[in-house]
Design a protein around this motif. Sequence first.
Motif, PDB file in Angstrom:
ATOM      1  N   ARG A 273      71.637  66.883  57.279  1.00 60.74           N
ATOM      2  CA  ARG A 273      72.406  68.014  56.760  1.00 60.74           C
ATOM      3  C   ARG A 273      71.716  68.580  55.526  1.00 60.74           C
ATOM      4  N   PRO A 274      71.608  69.898  55.420  1.00 64.40           N
ATOM      5  CA  PRO A 274      70.999  70.494  54.221  1.00 64.40           C
ATOM      6  C   PRO A 274      71.823  70.196  52.974  1.00 64.40           C
ATOM      7  N   GLY A 275      71.140  70.117  51.834  1.00 66.78           N
ATOM      8  CA  GLY A 275      71.821  69.957  50.555  1.00 66.78           C
ATOM      9  C   GLY A 275      72.677  68.721  50.460  1.00 66.78           C
ATOM     10  N   THR A 276      72.197  67.626  51.012  1.00 63.32           N
ATOM     11  CA  THR A 276      72.990  66.398  51.075  1.00 63.32           C
ATOM     12  C   THR A 276      72.175  65.219  50.548  1.00 63.32           C
ATOM     13  N   VAL A 277      72.826  64.360  49.751  1.00 65.58           N
ATOM     14  CA  VAL A 277      72.161  63.144  49.266  1.00 65.58           C
ATOM     15  C   VAL A 277      72.268  62.067  50.342  1.00 65.58           C
ATOM     16  N   TYR A 278      71.135  61.448  50.676  1.00 60.20           N
ATOM     17  CA  TYR A 278      71.084  60.362  51.654  1.00 60.20           C
ATOM     18  C   TYR A 278      70.608  59.081  50.978  1.00 60.20           C
ATOM     19  N   PHE A 279      71.217  57.968  51.367  1.00 57.80           N
ATOM     20  CA  PHE A 279      70.770  56.643  50.942  1.00 57.80           C
ATOM     21  C   PHE A 279      70.042  55.994  52.115  1.00 57.80           C
ATOM     22  N   VAL A 280      68.897  55.391  51.840  1.00 56.39           N
ATOM     23  CA  VAL A 280      68.024  54.860  52.892  1.00 56.39           C
ATOM     24  C   VAL A 280      67.659  53.409  52.577  1.00 56.39           C
ATOM     25  N   GLN A 281      67.677  52.546  53.614  1.00 57.14           N
ATOM     26  CA  GLN A 281      67.233  51.155  53.488  1.00 57.14           C
ATOM     27  C   GLN A 281      66.288  50.821  54.636  1.00 57.14           C
ATOM     28  N   VAL A 282      65.381  49.876  54.371  1.00 52.99           N
ATOM     29  CA  VAL A 282      64.413  49.450  55.381  1.00 52.99           C
ATOM     30  C   VAL A 282      64.419  47.927  55.445  1.00 52.99           C
ATOM     31  N   ARG A 283      64.234  47.368  56.645  1.00 47.17           N
ATOM     32  CA  ARG A 283      64.057  45.921  56.768  1.00 47.17           C
ATOM     33  C   ARG A 283      62.899  45.612  57.720  1.00 47.17           C
ATOM     34  N   CYS A 284      62.449  44.360  57.652  1.00 48.04           N
ATOM     35  CA  CYS A 284      61.212  43.971  58.342  1.00 48.04           C
ATOM     36  C   CYS A 284      61.456  42.750  59.225  1.00 48.04           C
ATOM     37  N   ASN A 285      60.788  42.728  60.368  1.00 48.40           N
ATOM     38  CA  ASN A 285      60.796  41.559  61.243  1.00 48.40           C
ATOM     39  C   ASN A 285      59.353  41.134  61.489  1.00 48.40           C
ATOM     40  N   PRO A 286      58.895  40.053  60.820  1.00 51.84           N
ATOM     41  CA  PRO A 286      57.541  39.569  61.085  1.00 51.84           C
ATOM     42  C   PRO A 286      57.543  38.701  62.337  1.00 51.84           C
ATOM     43  N   PHE A 287      56.664  38.978  63.270  1.00 42.86           N
ATOM     44  CA  PHE A 287      56.645  38.189  64.498  1.00 42.86           C
ATOM     45  C   PHE A 287      55.195  37.998  64.936  1.00 42.86           C
ATOM     46  N   SER A 288      55.027  37.160  65.947  1.00 42.54           N
ATOM     47  CA  SER A 288      53.697  36.837  66.478  1.00 42.54           C
ATOM     48  C   SER A 288      52.769  36.326  65.378  1.00 42.54           C
ATOM     49  N   ILE A 289      53.332  35.517  64.445  1.00 36.89           N
ATOM     50  CA  ILE A 289      52.497  34.925  63.397  1.00 36.89           C
ATOM     51  C   ILE A 289      51.583  33.885  64.032  1.00 36.89           C
ATOM     52  N   TYR A 290      50.301  34.075  63.864  1.00 34.54           N
ATOM     53  CA  TYR A 290      49.289  33.209  64.512  1.00 34.54           C
ATOM     54  C   TYR A 290      49.555  33.086  66.011  1.00 34.54           C
ATOM     55  N   GLY A 291      50.080  34.166  66.612  1.00 37.26           N
ATOM     56  CA  GLY A 291      50.260  34.159  68.057  1.00 37.26           C
ATOM     57  C   GLY A 291      51.564  33.566  68.536  1.00 37.26           C
ATOM     58  N   SER A 292      52.502  33.267  67.623  1.00 40.52           N
ATOM     59  CA  SER A 292      53.801  32.736  68.054  1.00 40.52           C
ATOM     60  C   SER A 292      54.464  33.693  69.022  1.00 40.52           C
ATOM     61  N   LYS A 293      55.147  33.141  70.034  1.00 44.05           N
ATOM     62  CA  LYS A 293      55.769  33.967  71.080  1.00 44.05           C
ATOM     63  C   LYS A 293      57.208  34.339  70.747  1.00 44.05           C
ATOM     64  N   LYS A 294      57.757  33.807  69.660  1.00 38.39           N
ATOM     65  CA  LYS A 294      59.167  34.054  69.357  1.00 38.39           C
ATOM     66  C   LYS A 294      59.377  35.450  68.761  1.00 38.39           C
ATOM     67  N   ALA A 295      60.626  35.905  68.812  1.00 36.28           N
ATOM     68  CA  ALA A 295      60.932  37.296  68.453  1.00 36.28           C
ATOM     69  C   ALA A 295      60.900  37.563  66.952  1.00 36.28           C
ATOM     70  N   GLY A 296      60.998  36.553  66.121  1.00 36.06           N
ATOM     71  CA  GLY A 296      61.026  36.780  64.677  1.00 36.06           C
ATOM     72  C   GLY A 296      62.445  36.992  64.173  1.00 36.06           C
ATOM     73  N   ILE A 297      62.616  36.961  62.855  1.00 35.11           N
ATOM     74  CA  ILE A 297      63.937  37.066  62.230  1.00 35.11           C
ATOM     75  C   ILE A 297      63.913  38.223  61.239  1.00 35.11           C
ATOM     76  N   TRP A 298      64.904  39.088  61.305  1.00 39.85           N
ATOM     77  CA  TRP A 298      64.957  40.244  60.413  1.00 39.85           C
ATOM     78  C   TRP A 298      65.176  39.804  58.964  1.00 39.85           C
ATOM     79  N   SER A 299      64.520  40.500  58.045  1.00 41.63           N
ATOM     80  CA  SER A 299      64.745  40.284  56.612  1.00 41.63           C
ATOM     81  C   SER A 299      66.072  40.934  56.215  1.00 41.63           C
ATOM     82  N   ASP A 300      66.469  40.724  54.966  1.00 43.32           N
ATOM     83  CA  ASP A 300      67.575  41.501  54.414  1.00 43.32           C
ATOM     84  C   ASP A 300      67.140  42.960  54.309  1.00 43.32           C
ATOM     85  N   TRP A 301      68.098  43.842  54.103  1.00 48.26           N
ATOM     86  CA  TRP A 301      67.766  45.250  53.867  1.00 48.26           C
ATOM     87  C   TRP A 301      67.257  45.423  52.444  1.00 48.26           C
ATOM     88  N   SER A 302      66.348  46.383  52.262  1.00 48.02           N
ATOM     89  CA  SER A 302      65.890  46.724  50.914  1.00 48.02           C
ATOM     90  C   SER A 302      67.042  47.352  50.127  1.00 48.02           C
TER      91      SER A 302
END
Length: 373
Positions: A273-302
């Motif tokens: 929407r024009p002229g509107t304040v938005y709040f934004v957060q991002v989170r991360c899921n690290p996966f395939s660490i050293y080739g791991s097959k598991k899906a990974g776990i989400w971090s908290d939101w920023s």
Amino acid sequence: SPPLSVSPAADPAVISPQDPTLLIGSSLVATCTVSPDFPLKAEDLYWTLNGRRLPAASYSTLGPSTLSVALARLNGSRQQSGDNLVCHSRDGGILAGSCLYVGLPPEKPVNISCWSKNMKDLTCKWAPGTEGETFLHTNYTLKYKRRWYGQDNTCQEYHTAGTYSCHIPKDLALFTPYEIWVEASNRLGVAVSDVVMLDILDVVTTDPPSDVHVSRVGDLEDQLSVRWSSPPALKDFLFQAKYQIQYRVEDSSEWKVVDDVGNQTSCRLAGLRPGTVYFVQVRCNPFSIYGSKKAGIWSDWSNPTAASTPRSERVAGGCDPKGGEQNTTLRRELKQFFGWVKKHAYGCSNLGIKLYDQWRVWLQKSHKARNQV
């Protein structure tokens, strides 16, 4: 009559059984026997349970100085330290006491889940069984060992992520499966969970993405650009990451989630929407660490980061019931003011409409009504 001579070590009376442990629904007959050194008879006594006098109909005289009380169909203890059964003399004095521990044996702990923050530690939590409430103090112990050749280890830091949780801060091996289980014990028994098998690499989570920036996309009134940095704690490890964004307008508590960000560290939000304040957060899921097959776990939101979209200048005439015309005028005047500042105040070139946005964010955080502008 001469004063009563009593040995300092003598107790006025003895209750039997002393501090019994009983299943819910059990019955109990307890006796209070006055010491021969005290000139009290059975008819001089009465009983209380948790401070409430028990009815005389439940008493029986078993000897000149022994009074019993019968308790039927006992409920679970009101406190984990036990219910207080007390034998009194006629004047209210306390002669002896016993704690009744009435409850259930522990149930098998279930739903064990674990995560490792940046591969440096391990935190596990669990649920205490289908019922959970035993009415007795129940102790939970998290145990773990390396599969095949490890020895049992006991977790020491409890309640770090809730009532049923424990944190192992160090000395964990990578590329090695661990066996993890929880033992529950109280006065009525022991229950052991199923064993969970996991590899630290499969349960890694990380800190929320850092340096989240939200900015306008030129004069596009329906878009904002979001960019961030990948988790620094994992920069030395081979891993992939996927990200999620959620955003909301300042007047709403409802977040919209953007799922298809992939592994890029920037994204453009459109259809705003024009002229509107938005709040934004991002989170991360690290996966395939050293080739791991598991899906990974989400971090908290920023932490939320805020910016506003440009207000549309194309609306002509009409009446905005929310005071939009007045706000548009104020915003145009602010733009003119900051333009003048940038032109005439040397060394202040970083001033701009962003300062107004920051003020809007502050206004939102301090919960002040917008009409106080």
